[in-house]
Structures are given as C-alpha cells and as structure tokens.
Enzyme design. Structure first.
Site, PDB file in Angstrom:
ATOM      1  N   HIS A  37       0.839  -1.210   0.000  1.00  0.00           N
ATOM      2  CA  HIS A  37       0.000   0.000   0.000  1.00  0.00           C
ATOM      3  C   HIS A  37       0.871   1.257   0.000  1.00  0.00           C
ATOM      4  O   HIS A  37       0.568   2.241  -0.672  1.00  0.00           O
ATOM      5  CB  HIS A  37      -0.906   0.020   1.242  1.00  0.00           C
ATOM      6  CG  HIS A  37      -1.864  -1.118   1.326  1.00  0.00           C
ATOM      7  ND1 HIS A  37      -1.708  -2.157   2.216  1.00  0.00           N
ATOM      8  CD2 HIS A  37      -3.011  -1.393   0.652  1.00  0.00           C
ATOM      9  CE1 HIS A  37      -2.706  -3.012   2.086  1.00  0.00           C
ATOM     10  NE2 HIS A  37      -3.513  -2.580   1.144  1.00  0.00           N
ATOM     11  N   GLY A 148      -2.612  -1.541  -7.333  1.00  0.00           N
ATOM     12  CA  GLY A 148      -1.479  -2.460  -7.406  1.00  0.00           C
ATOM     13  C   GLY A 148      -1.696  -3.533  -8.454  1.00  0.00           C
ATOM     14  O   GLY A 148      -2.804  -4.070  -8.589  1.00  0.00           O
ATOM     15  N   LEU A 185       3.239  -9.232  -0.939  1.00  0.00           N
ATOM     16  CA  LEU A 185       2.638  -8.715   0.298  1.00  0.00           C
ATOM     17  C   LEU A 185       1.130  -8.659   0.133  1.00  0.00           C
ATOM     18  O   LEU A 185       0.617  -8.327  -0.938  1.00  0.00           O
ATOM     19  CB  LEU A 185       3.189  -7.323   0.603  1.00  0.00           C
ATOM     20  CG  LEU A 185       4.701  -7.242   0.798  1.00  0.00           C
ATOM     21  CD1 LEU A 185       5.123  -5.814   1.135  1.00  0.00           C
ATOM     22  CD2 LEU A 185       5.179  -8.192   1.895  1.00  0.00           C
TER      23      LEU A 185
HETATM   24  P1  AMP Z   1      -6.490  -3.876  -0.609  1.00  0.00           P
HETATM   25  O1  AMP Z   1      -6.357  -3.094   0.654  1.00  0.00           O
HETATM   26  O2  AMP Z   1      -6.066  -5.290  -0.502  1.00  0.00           O
HETATM   27  O3  AMP Z   1      -7.817  -3.673  -1.278  1.00  0.00           O
HETATM   28  O4  AMP Z   1      -5.429  -3.234  -1.595  1.00  0.00           O
HETATM   29  C1  AMP Z   1      -5.455  -1.868  -1.904  1.00  0.00           C
HETATM   30  C2  AMP Z   1      -4.536  -1.602  -3.057  1.00  0.00           C
HETATM   31  O5  AMP Z   1      -3.215  -1.998  -2.711  1.00  0.00           O
HETATM   32  C3  AMP Z   1      -4.925  -2.405  -4.303  1.00  0.00           C
HETATM   33  O6  AMP Z   1      -4.789  -1.567  -5.443  1.00  0.00           O
HETATM   34  C4  AMP Z   1      -3.935  -3.522  -4.304  1.00  0.00           C
HETATM   35  O7  AMP Z   1      -3.675  -4.038  -5.588  1.00  0.00           O
HETATM   36  C5  AMP Z   1      -2.715  -2.822  -3.738  1.00  0.00           C
HETATM   37  N1  AMP Z   1      -1.784  -3.822  -3.216  1.00  0.00           N
HETATM   38  C6  AMP Z   1      -2.058  -4.804  -2.322  1.00  0.00           C
HETATM   39  N2  AMP Z   1      -0.973  -5.586  -2.140  1.00  0.00           N
HETATM   40  C7  AMP Z   1       0.001  -5.085  -2.935  1.00  0.00           C
HETATM   41  C8  AMP Z   1       1.352  -5.447  -3.206  1.00  0.00           C
HETATM   42  N3  AMP Z   1       1.924  -6.494  -2.622  1.00  0.00           N
HETATM   43  N4  AMP Z   1       2.051  -4.698  -4.086  1.00  0.00           N
HETATM   44  C9  AMP Z   1       1.474  -3.634  -4.699  1.00  0.00           C
HETATM   45  N5  AMP Z   1       0.215  -3.236  -4.487  1.00  0.00           N
HETATM   46  C10 AMP Z   1      -0.517  -3.949  -3.633  1.00  0.00           C
END
Ligand code: AMP
Length: 287
Positions: A37, A148, A185
């Site tokens: 994030h 991401g 991650l």
């Molecule tokens: P989430 O909180 O899981 O909905 O993720 C929020 C944002 O963070 C989304 O755009 C995900 O794709 C991005 N994200 C989560 N994990 C990663 C990672 N390991 N590397 C890059 N972006 C990430």
C-alpha cells in the site's frame, strides 16, 4: 494529516484544494496496510499535490462471509503509518456513507473480464469492486487513482469501468511489492503461520519458472507444467492461467507481448493470488 469519516466533511476539504488548482491523488484500500500500500502512496505523492487514502472494507466485494468477518482491521495502526509517510488525508467512512439508503448500484456488463479467473471463482466480486471504486471516484473526484498490479484483473476491470462511464480519472498501475523471499505482500498474509509463509513461496517460484521457460513451451503447455508444480506442493490450486493482459483470454498456441501468468491457490485456509508478466515489452522483439 487529516481524518474524515463523512462524505460531507471530506468534500468540504477537497473543494478548497480544487479551487486552488491542486491535483488530487486517491489510493483506495481496505486497510491492514503494508509496504505494498505504501508503494502506492509514494507513487501518488510523486504524481499529485494532495493524497487521499481511503480505508473501507467493502462488504459487497466479498463473496465469502467468513473472509469478510475475518478480514484484518487495524485502523489506528494504519492511520499512524500513513501519517509517517506524509499522506494528506485519510477517508475512513462508515458503511452508510458509501451506501446510503437511496443508493443505487451501477450495473455494468464486464463481459469476459468477470467471467474468468477471479470472476469465475468469486462470483459478484468485481461488481462489488466496481461499485465501491465508482462511488469513491464520485465522492472524491480525484485526478488520478493508484492500484497495485498484485490485483491484476482488478486493474483491468477498473480501467474498463472508468472508460465505460467516461470518468476523468487517470488510472495508475503500480508494481507488486514482495517480501525478501518473494511472497507478494497482502493483508491476508497476517493470517498465515510461518510455515505457511514458507509453503506459499511456491507461487513466486512457479511464476519465475514460467517466466524463464517461455521459449521452451507453448503457453498452454507451460500453464500445465506450472499447475503440476503447485499440485506437487502443500497449496491447493484454484486456477493458473497465462492470459492476454487486456482481454484476459487464455493464450493457447502463441505468445504475445505482455502475456501474464495469474495464479490463485489456498495455503491452508487462506486464499492467495499472485501474477507475473512473462514477456515484458522490451523482450518481445527477440521472440
Ligand atoms: P487492498 O487493501 O487489498 O484492497 O489493496 C489496496 C490496493 O493496494 C490495491 O490496489 C492492491 O492491488 C494494492 N496492493 C495490495 N498488495 C500489494 C502489493 N503487494 N504490491 C502492490 N500493491 C498492492
């Protein structure tokens, strides 16, 4: 750093900034923040004047009630982390702010995009994602929004949705952040034991195997080989596909630039996803 819990208070803040000509970058999250994030936050800070991070565990994108219930929630910790990284404001709304009583859900035919891979195994998931992202775009009206590549199919869906509704938001895709051993991650990793974290490395190893073997096999053969590697591990494979990065159609006999290998598998109780671009742009010429 400011914290807003209501749409009204956030919009009052943003209107002043917009009147001053400042550009707004939005990083949508569900909290339980990690360095993945933060990489989005850093990219947003580079490209915009004012960065909003939203933290909202969106119930409509969970097809499994137990996954929703057990999703990690660490709001106070998240807020202090974001403060350290120089975020301008956090938007952490309650459910009625996002879905008020008179809310009507946008319906959009996502075609193939939500019938394959995640769409096939998590019915309704992407309609939920579209719903919450569209609502956040309408509330915040950001100039740019950061996602991401870890959620590769989600980015394809969001790009499609943004074009479909003609939303004036630049979608910025950020690289996957991994731990030192290669595990992507994810907030869900907090629920893995140390042993499971070790076992989960088969995902990264398999993706690397795929990347190193594009000249030895056709896409469908390579996908089968990779499936074999996961079947031979402790993980329970849900799908592995090598796809066209735009249409998400599975590649069969021919390689194309941008081909991506996507995997979903269970490690114990936890469902993990990962992906890797097998043929980056600059290598396509040598095929
Ligand atoms: P989430 O909180 O899981 O909905 O993720 C929020 C944002 O963070 C989304 O755009 C995900 O794709 C991005 N994200 C989560 N994990 C990663 C990672 N390991 N590397 C890059 N972006 C990430």
């Amino acid at each position: 750093m400011k914290l807003f819990n209501t749409v009204k208070s956030l919009q009052e803040e943003l209107i002043h900034l917009k009147n001053q000509g400042q550009s707004i970058g939005l990083v949508p999250t569900m909290g339980a923040l990690h360095e993945g994030h933060i990489s989005l936050v850093n990219q947003a800070k580079e490209m915009s004047d004012y960065v909003v991070v939203s933290i909202f565990v969106n119930p409509t994108q969970f097809n499994n009630p137990e996954d929703l219930e057990k999703y990690p929630r660490t709001l106070e910790q998240d807020i202090s982390l974001l403060e350290q990284y120089g975020v301008d404001c956090v938007f952490a709304p309650g459910i009625k702010e996002i879905y008020p009583d008179d809310y009507t859900s946008p319906r959009i035919d996502l075609g193939m995009l939500d019938k394959v891979m995640e769409g096939k195994f998590r019915p309704g998931h992407f309609q939920g994602v579209v719903e919450v992202v569209k609502r956040l775009f309408e509330i915040i009206q950001p100039d740019s929004a950061y996602f991401g590549k870890k959620d590769f199919q989600q980015v394809a869906v969001i790009r499609y949705m943004t074009d479909f509704f003609h939303l004036p938001v630049k979608i910025v895709e950020c690289p996957i952040m991994r731990n030192e051993k290669g595990l992507a991650l994810s907030s869900r990793n907090a629920r893995l034991s140390e042993e499971e974290k070790q076992q989960a490395l088969v995902l990264y190893n398999t993706l690397n195997f795929a990347k190193n073997n594009t000249s030895n096999f056709l896409p469908k053969e390579l996908a089968e080989k990779c499936a074999g590697l996961i079947h031979a591990s402790e993980l329970k494979l849900e799908y592995i596909e090598i796809v066209n990065p735009v249409t998400l159609e599975a590649l069969d006999e021919a390689w194309i630039t941008g081909a991506v290998c996507c995997i979903a598998a269970y490690c114990g109780e936890i469902r993990l996803i990962d992906n890797m671009t097998l043929i980056p742009e600059q290598e396509a010429g040598s095929l």
